[in-house]
Design a protein around this motif. Structure first.
Motif, short mmCIF file in Angstrom:
data_model
loop_
_atom_site.label_atom_id
_atom_site.label_comp_id
_atom_site.label_asym_id
_atom_site.label_seq_id
_atom_site.Cartn_x
_atom_site.Cartn_y
_atom_site.Cartn_z
N LEU A 1 110.89 27.22 -33.98
CA LEU A 1 109.78 26.31 -34.28
C LEU A 1 109.58 25.27 -33.19
O LEU A 1 108.54 24.61 -33.14
N ARG A 2 110.53 25.14 -32.30
CA ARG A 2 110.34 24.22 -31.17
C ARG A 2 109.27 24.73 -30.21
O ARG A 2 108.80 23.98 -29.34
N LEU A 3 108.88 25.99 -30.37
CA LEU A 3 107.93 26.61 -29.43
C LEU A 3 106.58 26.90 -30.09
O LEU A 3 105.77 27.64 -29.55
N HIS A 4 106.32 26.30 -31.24
CA HIS A 4 105.04 26.55 -31.94
C HIS A 4 103.97 25.58 -31.45
O HIS A 4 104.02 25.13 -30.30
N GLU A 5 102.97 25.30 -32.29
CA GLU A 5 101.87 24.42 -31.87
C GLU A 5 102.39 23.13 -31.25
O GLU A 5 101.79 22.56 -30.34
N THR A 6 103.51 22.65 -31.77
CA THR A 6 104.27 21.57 -31.16
C THR A 6 105.73 21.88 -31.44
O THR A 6 106.05 22.89 -32.06
N ASP A 7 106.64 21.02 -30.98
CA ASP A 7 108.06 21.17 -31.36
C ASP A 7 108.14 20.66 -32.79
O ASP A 7 108.29 19.46 -33.05
N ARG A 8 108.03 21.57 -33.73
CA ARG A 8 107.92 21.17 -35.14
C ARG A 8 109.18 20.49 -35.65
O ARG A 8 109.10 19.61 -36.52
N LEU A 9 110.34 20.85 -35.15
CA LEU A 9 111.57 20.23 -35.64
C LEU A 9 111.64 18.77 -35.21
O LEU A 9 111.90 17.87 -36.01
N ALA A 10 111.38 18.51 -33.94
CA ALA A 10 111.40 17.13 -33.44
C ALA A 10 110.32 16.31 -34.11
O ALA A 10 110.54 15.14 -34.47
N ALA A 11 109.15 16.89 -34.27
CA ALA A 11 108.02 16.16 -34.86
C ALA A 11 108.31 15.78 -36.31
O ALA A 11 108.06 14.64 -36.73
N LEU A 12 108.84 16.73 -37.09
CA LEU A 12 109.14 16.43 -38.49
C LEU A 12 110.20 15.34 -38.61
O LEU A 12 110.08 14.42 -39.42
N ALA A 13 111.25 15.45 -37.81
CA ALA A 13 112.31 14.44 -37.86
C ALA A 13 111.75 13.07 -37.53
O ALA A 13 112.01 12.08 -38.24
N LYS A 14 110.99 12.97 -36.46
CA LYS A 14 110.47 11.67 -36.04
C LYS A 14 109.51 11.08 -37.07
O LYS A 14 109.63 9.89 -37.45
N GLU A 15 108.56 11.88 -37.55
CA GLU A 15 107.53 11.34 -38.42
C GLU A 15 108.07 10.96 -39.80
O GLU A 15 107.70 9.94 -40.36
N ILE A 16 108.95 11.78 -40.36
CA ILE A 16 109.53 11.43 -41.66
C ILE A 16 110.43 10.21 -41.50
O ILE A 16 110.43 9.29 -42.34
N ASN A 17 111.20 10.15 -40.41
CA ASN A 17 112.06 8.99 -40.19
C ASN A 17 111.26 7.71 -39.98
O ASN A 17 111.68 6.62 -40.40
N ASP A 18 110.10 7.82 -39.34
CA ASP A 18 109.26 6.64 -39.14
C ASP A 18 108.70 6.09 -40.46
O ASP A 18 108.24 4.95 -40.51
N LEU A 19 108.73 6.92 -41.51
CA LEU A 19 108.34 6.45 -42.84
C LEU A 19 109.55 6.00 -43.66
O LEU A 19 109.44 5.77 -44.86
#
Length: 439
Positions: free
Chosen positions: A350-368
């Protein structure tokens, strides 16, 4: 708040709704390719109309394929509703220009078809397309005799120099980063002079259900395919050379797109029915039934489709999502609202999909206010009380729907560029409002 931020609606009551999900992007784009290579006209009924499918249709049109879009085309076959009539070109034409956008199916499926064109076909796309893996397709086509100029990048932009035919034969490739490398060759392989034999020499192939969908669709179009699941050699797929037939195909609902709607039933303790859910399908999204049941819901087939019911309590889950990686963003959002820890794994790709989905999910959920950590091949999610804030989507439709799910239970979630959901769910904001009775 700027115009680019969408305030995710908070659920004020348990949902109780019936939803019609648009057609499968994966099936629509495979059907268009097979119809374009057929020996006569065909129909693709109830197609997904979205950016990805429009890019596929426009790419095929650039190569000389006729695609007529019709509304209420009930005559001439089953399905009714919207339909695309596909008229093969006879000989695909070049020179041509094709925009792949950021659509994995377009960037992987059209170059193997373009080698059959009479002339050069230049491919370009969104900036993110330059970063996504394409080497499996490029290297395989070169090994089969095609000439491709990519400036040594192993990706886009690139030019396929079509000669009207390709010898084909046996090719080895590493498909560990995308199952689409194999599907791409399976779709066009019957039109190569010697067919194609594909041997995966890399690690485990992700999203195997998508390859099984491809095999099934090629067979229904008249192609002969040998696949590992039929008792064949492990990691080897063969397509015999021969004609494909124009046919009448009704596209199933995109089951992966049911993920946020069933999630709403889980989160609110409500009930959601998705119309026309097939009882037998190769779509990875069918695994939502088992995954969401483990997380605290229940489902049953009704006269209308599949009915999913939640209790309002969500349980954490230990889940290998290797074959169903596209479901990860919404499952991660649900897991962030659960009563216990979750571990989602098998999804390094999933790091190679539309974006790095793993990094994005971790960052965005953590920012909430969440507590999500990346592992080598997944995510570990420890639920915490979340708060509002901006959820960035990185031009990724599944990140946007994941944010909407969080917004059901968390006040003040603002979703950046919810319009990116048009990739597979063109009317998502309205569908979401209707689901919540807030339209």
């Amino acid at each position: 708040m700027t115009d680019s931020l969408w305030p995710a609606p908070v659920a004020t009551a348990a949902v109780d709704a019936t939803v019609t999900i648009p057609g499968s992007k994966s099936a629509t784009n495979r059907a268009l390719v097979l119809a374009a290579l057929a020996d006569g006209p065909g129909w693709v009924r109830r197609p997904l109309r979205s950016r990805d499918s429009q890019l596929m249709a426009d790419g095929l049109r650039a190569l000389g394929v006729g695609i007529e879009e019709t509304v209420n085309a009930a005559s001439g076959g089953t399905g009714g509703g919207e339909a695309w009539r596909v008229i093969p070109a006879g000989r695909l034409r070049g020179p041509a220009q094709v925009d792949v956008g950021n659509a994995g199916t377009v960037m992987r499926f059209l170059p193997p078809l373009a080698v059959l064109a009479d002339g050069a076909v230049h491919f370009d796309g969104d900036p993110r397309s330059y970063e996504r893996p394409q080497h499996g397709v490029i290297d395989a086509l070169r090994a089969l005799g095609a000439r491709i100029d990519d400036g040594g990048r192993g990706g886009f932009p690139l030019t396929v120099h079509g000669t009207g035919s390709l010898d084909g034969g046996t090719v080895e490739l590493d498909a560990s980063s995308s199952s689409q490398f194999i599907s791409a060759l399976l779709l066009s392989g019957a039109r190569y002079n010697n067919g194609v034999e594909i041997r995966n020499i890399g690690g485990t192939v992700p999203s195997l259900p998508h390859i099984r969908m491809t095999v099934d669709m090629v067979r229904k179009a008249g192609g002969q395919v040998d696949a590992p699941e039929d008792g064949g050699e492990k990691d080897v797929w063969r397509v015999t050379p021969g004609a494909l037939i124009g046919r009448d195909l009704v596209v199933e609902p995109d089951l992966s797109n049911a993920a946020p709607f069933f999630a709403a039933a889980l989160v609110t303790g409500g009930r959601v029915t998705v119309r026309d859910w097939p009882k037998h399908t190769y779509q990875p999204g069918d695994q939502l039934r088992e995954i969401y049941t483990r997380m605290g819901g229940s489902c049953r087939f009704s006269d209308e489709g599949l009915e999913f019911t939640g209790t309002g309590r969500i349980h954490g889950i230990e889940a290998d999502l290797h074959d169903v990686g596209e479901l990860t963003p919404v499952i991660a959002a649900v897991a962030a609202l659960a009563d216990s820890e979750s571990h989602l794994y098998g999804i390094a790709h999933l790091r190679l999909h539309e974006t790095d989905r793993l990094a994005a999910l971790a960052k965005e959920i953590n920012d909430l206010g969440g507590n999500v950590t990346e592992t080598e091949d997944g995510l570990r999610i420890r639920p915490r009380t979340l708060h509002g804030g901006v959820f960035h989507t990185y031009e990724d439709h599944r990140l946007a729907t994941a944010a909407a799910v969080l917004g059901l239970a968390v006040k003040g979630v603002e979703v950046e560029n919810v319009a990116t959901t048009a990739k597979t769910l063109p009317d998502f904001p309205q569908m979401w409002a209707d689901l919540l009775g807030q339209s």
